[in-house]
Write an enzyme that holds these catalytic residues in place. Structure first.
Site, short mmCIF file in Angstrom:
data_model
loop_
_atom_site.label_atom_id
_atom_site.label_comp_id
_atom_site.label_asym_id
_atom_site.label_seq_id
_atom_site.Cartn_x
_atom_site.Cartn_y
_atom_site.Cartn_z
N LEU A 172 0.91 -1.30 0.21
CA LEU A 172 0.04 -0.06 -0.09
C LEU A 172 0.84 1.62 0.03
O LEU A 172 2.00 1.25 0.58
CB LEU A 172 -1.09 0.16 1.30
N ASP A 173 0.37 2.40 -0.61
CA ASP A 173 1.21 3.64 -0.66
C ASP A 173 1.35 4.17 0.95
O ASP A 173 0.74 3.51 1.68
CB ASP A 173 0.31 4.56 -1.30
N LYS A 174 2.55 4.81 1.16
CA LYS A 174 2.83 5.13 2.31
C LYS A 174 1.83 5.84 3.12
O LYS A 174 1.35 5.63 4.29
CB LYS A 174 3.84 6.41 2.12
#
Length: 347
Positions: free
Chosen positions: A137-139
């Protein structure tokens, strides 16, 4: 530390394909360029022979693959970082990733990542590629991730992801009114000018499919349920931008300068424009257990920042309804989907 050795018979259904393509399909957790380098260096043999990457095979050949450990993977340190573990057994762990946590170390984020935390919780995961991480998942996207705890589980999960059979459901708050459910089928690749961004790329992009359903439609925003059929980098964010309904708070793919309607209250204006991350959350995850073959499903709550933003948008819309005699239907997101109601994508 000894390098791991895998020995595989080439399946008949891969007959006629190149050696590097076959190995890539059988071991999808490694990049094609890395596999090609292993072939050049003699770490992959076919019936005991070193062949070129472009050599075609016809099924039944014996592959011996000496997996080369990445120096970067070996030097990552275990760090005592708290993880919100939703489920864990001998083979998999389900984690609720918070906003602000990077999943895998990279330039500018060599510590403080989920990988560092995994090595603290599960030291044996150091022996696995990417410490057992099979998707990301993105940050600044929160929500559910699965981590493998052994090689068999990791390979099985990778195959499920490749077959598009892992169920991944997100919630998103986007700008604009969306009036119908939709599937966006647009290929995604690197942006032609900004290599840090992804973009719709009809020439070099990879197949990317996002299904979304309207849960609530407000005066200026829409609350969406999004399902991934593929899992490209920034996929939902890029597809929402393409749909001209970018995710609230998205610093890369959102509106650069929003001029809110004069109907916005100062409170809504300040909260929406200062929402400091993309309003995107991986709320549900479903998969087949890699060892027991049991269909498993997890669901978590919406995080507080998105709950609070939704409540504010609902309140503002209710006030506009009363002022202009409009009607919008609100969605009850408090119910929990039971295991026997879970849906699993078919290949």
């Amino acid at each position: 530390m000894k390098n791991q050795i895998k020995e595989i018979l080439v399946p008949e259904e891969l007959s006629g394909k190149r050696l590097d393509s076959i190995v890539y399909e059988l071991m999808g957790d490694y990049s094609r360029s890395k596999i090609q380098q292993w072939i050049i260096d003699g770490h992959i043999t076919v019936n005991g022979l070193v062949l070129k990457s472009k050599k075609k095979l016809y099924g039944g050949e014996h592959l011996k693959i000496i997996i080369q450990k990445d120096f970067e993977d070996l030097k990552f340190e275990a760090e005592d970082i708290a993880l919100d573990i939703i489920y864990s057994d001998d083979d998999i762990t389900i984690i609720n990733k918070p906003v602000g946590m990077v999943v895998h170390p990279a330039a500018g984020n060599w510590s403080g990542t989920m990988l560092n935390a995994i090595l603290h919780y599960y030291p044996n995961n150091r022996l696995l590629p990417r410490a057992g991480i099979v998707h990301r998942l993105d940050k600044d996207t929160s929500g559910l991730l699965v981590i493998a705890k052994n090689e068999i589980a990791q390979n099985n999960l990778i195959k499920q992801l490749q077959k598009k059979s892992v169920y991944r459901e997100y919630r998103a708050i986007v700008w604009g009114q969306i009036w119908q459910n939709k599937t966006i089928n647009k290929p995604i690749g690197r942006h032609p000018r900004n290599r840090l961004k992804m973009a719709i790329n009809e020439i070099n992009g990879k197949d990317s499919i996002t299904h979304f359903e309207v849960l609530e439609r407000f005066a200026f925003h829409t609350y969406l349920k999004c399902n991934l059929e593929t899992g490209r980098t920034h996929q939902i964010r890029v597809h929402m931008q393409h749909n001209q309904t970018p995710i609230v708070g998205d610093p890369i793919y959102g509106f650069k300068k929003i001029i809110p309607s004069k109907e916005f209250s100062d409170n809504l204006k300040n909260n929406v424009l200062n929402f400091n991350r993309q309003a995107l959350h991986a709320i549900k995850l479903g998969l087949v257990h890699p060892i027991t073959d049991e269909e498993m499903f997890w669901e978590i709550n919406l995080p507080n920042d998105m709950k609070n933003l939704l409540q504010l948008i609902r309140q503002e819309t209710t006030e506009l309804n009363e002022k202009y005699d409009m009607e919008y239907e609100f969605y009850d997101d408090t119910s929990v989907l039971l295991d026997d109601e879970a849906q699993f994508d078919d290949d």
